[in-house]
Motif scaffolding. Structure first.
Motif, PDB file in Angstrom:
ATOM      1  N   LYS A 127       0.835  -1.229   0.066  1.00  0.00           N
ATOM      2  CA  LYS A 127      -0.181   0.088   0.042  1.00  0.00           C
ATOM      3  C   LYS A 127       0.896   1.161   0.194  1.00  0.00           C
ATOM      4  CE  LYS A 127      -0.457   0.293   4.999  1.00  0.00           C
ATOM      5  NZ  LYS A 127      -1.476   0.141   6.282  1.00  0.00           N
ATOM      6  N   ASN A 128       2.174   1.038   0.278  1.00  0.00           N
ATOM      7  CA  ASN A 128       2.988   2.443   0.435  1.00  0.00           C
ATOM      8  C   ASN A 128       4.103   2.221  -0.772  1.00  0.00           C
ATOM      9  OD1 ASN A 128       2.134   4.051   2.407  1.00  0.00           O
ATOM     10  ND2 ASN A 128       2.569   2.248   3.878  1.00  0.00           N
ATOM     11  N   SER A 175      -1.329   4.451  -6.576  1.00  0.00           N
ATOM     12  CA  SER A 175      -1.866   3.772  -5.386  1.00  0.00           C
ATOM     13  C   SER A 175      -1.731   2.274  -5.883  1.00  0.00           C
ATOM     14  CB  SER A 175      -3.286   4.190  -5.310  1.00  0.00           C
ATOM     15  OG  SER A 175      -4.071   3.512  -6.598  1.00  0.00           O
ATOM     16  N   THR A 218      -2.828  -1.964  -3.673  1.00  0.00           N
ATOM     17  CA  THR A 218      -3.371  -2.332  -2.872  1.00  0.00           C
ATOM     18  C   THR A 218      -3.004  -4.061  -2.963  1.00  0.00           C
ATOM     19  OG1 THR A 218      -5.231  -0.997  -2.795  1.00  0.00           O
ATOM     20  CG2 THR A 218      -5.489  -2.979  -1.908  1.00  0.00           C
TER      21      THR A 218
END
Length: 138
Positions: free
Chosen positions: A25-26, A36, A38
């Motif tokens: 996520k980072n 982004s 995920t």
């Protein structure tokens, strides 16, 4: 087939690099081309996720290889083209850690996607690896 890679040495430990690699996520913290990302589930073989590159559409990916504190590969698919993002760590001869990021495109449409996205990847990859190492060394 089309490929590009960047290899750097660092004083960071494998755990310090791994901390950034498996924090999906980072990924945008060290890779400016990621808007982004995920991951659905644990960071392991077979886990799937979604990544949105800056200015691009969401892309599904799957972790197809994962060796804790050593390497992982994620694969994205485009029409008639697969893109593997291969990340490895090995000990360099001088005792430092060698961090390698390699991107490999294969498939019938590689000739097209290597021009559409490959050229940008080739330009931006060194910055991403440098930023990853800078963060890990702190």
């Amino acid at each position: 087939m089309w490929t590009t890679e960047v290899c750097r040495t660092t004083t960071a430990s494998p755990a310090q690099i791994w901390k950034y690699w498996n924090d999906v996520k980072n990924w945008s913290v060290w890779d400016d081309e990621v808007e982004s990302s995920t991951l659905f589930g644990e960071f392991k073989i077979g886990s799937k996720g979604i990544l949105r590159p800056i200015g691009g559409p969401k892309t599904k990916f799957e972790i197809i290889d994962c060796d804790n504190l050593k390497s992982f590969t994620s694969r994205s698919s485009l029409p008639l083209c697969k893109i593997d993002f291969i990340h490895t760590m090995t000990k360099a001869k001088n005792g430092e850690l060698e961090v390698n990021h390699q991107i490999v495109m294969t498939g019938l449409m590689t000739f097209l996607f290597s021009r559409i996205v490959g050229n940008n990847i080739k330009i931006k990859l060194p910055t991403a690896v440098d930023k990853l190492i800078e963060l890990a060394e702190k």
